[in-house]
Each structure stands twice: as C-alpha cells, then as structure tokens.
Design a protein around this motif. Structure first.
Motif, short mmCIF file in Angstrom:
data_model
loop_
_atom_site.label_atom_id
_atom_site.label_comp_id
_atom_site.label_asym_id
_atom_site.label_seq_id
_atom_site.Cartn_x
_atom_site.Cartn_y
_atom_site.Cartn_z
N ASP A 37 0.83 -1.21 0.00
CA ASP A 37 0.00 0.00 0.00
C ASP A 37 0.86 1.25 0.00
OD1 ASP A 37 -2.39 -1.37 -0.10
OD2 ASP A 37 -2.71 -1.31 2.07
N SER A 38 1.92 1.25 0.79
CA SER A 38 2.82 2.41 0.85
C SER A 38 3.49 2.62 -0.51
CB SER A 38 3.87 2.19 1.93
OG SER A 38 4.84 3.20 1.89
N LEU A 39 3.98 1.56 -1.10
CA LEU A 39 4.62 1.66 -2.41
C LEU A 39 3.63 2.11 -3.48
CD1 LEU A 39 6.90 -1.51 -2.30
CD2 LEU A 39 7.62 0.88 -2.14
N ARG A 40 2.40 1.63 -3.41
CA ARG A 40 1.38 2.03 -4.37
C ARG A 40 1.09 3.53 -4.26
NH1 ARG A 40 -2.91 -1.66 -3.56
NH2 ARG A 40 -1.89 -2.97 -5.06
N ARG A 41 1.01 4.05 -3.02
CA ARG A 41 0.79 5.49 -2.83
C ARG A 41 1.96 6.30 -3.38
NH1 ARG A 41 -1.29 3.81 2.05
NH2 ARG A 41 0.66 4.25 3.14
N GLN A 42 3.19 5.85 -3.10
CA GLN A 42 4.36 6.55 -3.62
C GLN A 42 4.39 6.54 -5.14
OE1 GLN A 42 7.85 4.81 -1.87
NE2 GLN A 42 7.30 5.42 0.21
N LEU A 47 3.58 9.33 -10.33
CA LEU A 47 2.85 9.48 -11.59
C LEU A 47 2.21 10.86 -11.69
CD1 LEU A 47 1.04 6.05 -12.11
CD2 LEU A 47 2.89 7.02 -13.46
N ASP A 48 1.63 11.33 -10.59
CA ASP A 48 1.03 12.66 -10.58
C ASP A 48 2.07 13.73 -10.85
OD1 ASP A 48 -1.43 11.50 -10.04
OD2 ASP A 48 -1.37 11.97 -7.88
N ARG A 49 3.24 13.60 -10.22
CA ARG A 49 4.30 14.58 -10.42
C ARG A 49 4.81 14.58 -11.85
NH1 ARG A 49 8.53 14.00 -5.62
NH2 ARG A 49 9.47 15.74 -6.74
N VAL A 50 4.97 13.40 -12.43
CA VAL A 50 5.42 13.31 -13.83
C VAL A 50 4.37 13.93 -14.74
CG1 VAL A 50 5.85 11.69 -15.72
CG2 VAL A 50 6.93 11.33 -13.50
N GLN A 51 3.11 13.66 -14.48
CA GLN A 51 2.04 14.24 -15.30
C GLN A 51 2.04 15.75 -15.19
OE1 GLN A 51 0.04 12.48 -17.41
NE2 GLN A 51 -0.50 14.50 -18.14
#
Length: 70
Positions: A37-42, A47-51
């Motif tokens: 779960d932690s890795l999925r959030r990171q 992905l949001d930052r790259v977008q």
C-alpha cells in the motif's frame, strides 16, 4: 502414560505449533500488504508529479518557432 495419551499429547503439541506458524504467516502477510500500500501510494504520487511536469512542459517541438539560423 499410555500410547493413546502420548499420541494425544503429540497432536496437541503439533496443533499449538501450527497455530503459531499460522499467526507468524498472518503477521508477515499483513506487513507485506502495508508495504505494498505504501509503495502504491508513492508510485501514484510519482505518476502525478510526472504528469504535472509534462503538463507544464513547453509545447511540442512542432509548435516552437524555428531557430534563427533557418
């Protein structure tokens, strides 16, 4: 102790051991899911930052004016 009592005691010891192993495995699975779960959030944050970077980047090379030496 009779043979039957010995066998029953042996089975009780095995059951107790198996209960402990099951609990240990359960705790391991819980820890792994927390890590996942932690890795999925990171990953989603990345992905949001790259977008965001892509959205803020200068347009495509075709939309830029040609350099002065053309």
């Amino acid at each position: 102790m009779s043979d039957l009592e010995t066998r029953i005691e042996s089975l009780e010891v095995r059951a107790a051991y198996q209960d402990q192993v099951i609990e240990d495995l359960n705790q391991t699975v819980i820890a792994q899911w927390k890590l996942i779960d932690s890795l999925r959030r990171q990953f989603n944050e990345l992905l949001d930052r790259v977008q965001e970077v892509e959205d803020n980047a200068v347009g495509s090379p075709a939309s830029e004016p040609p350099p002065p030496h053309y």
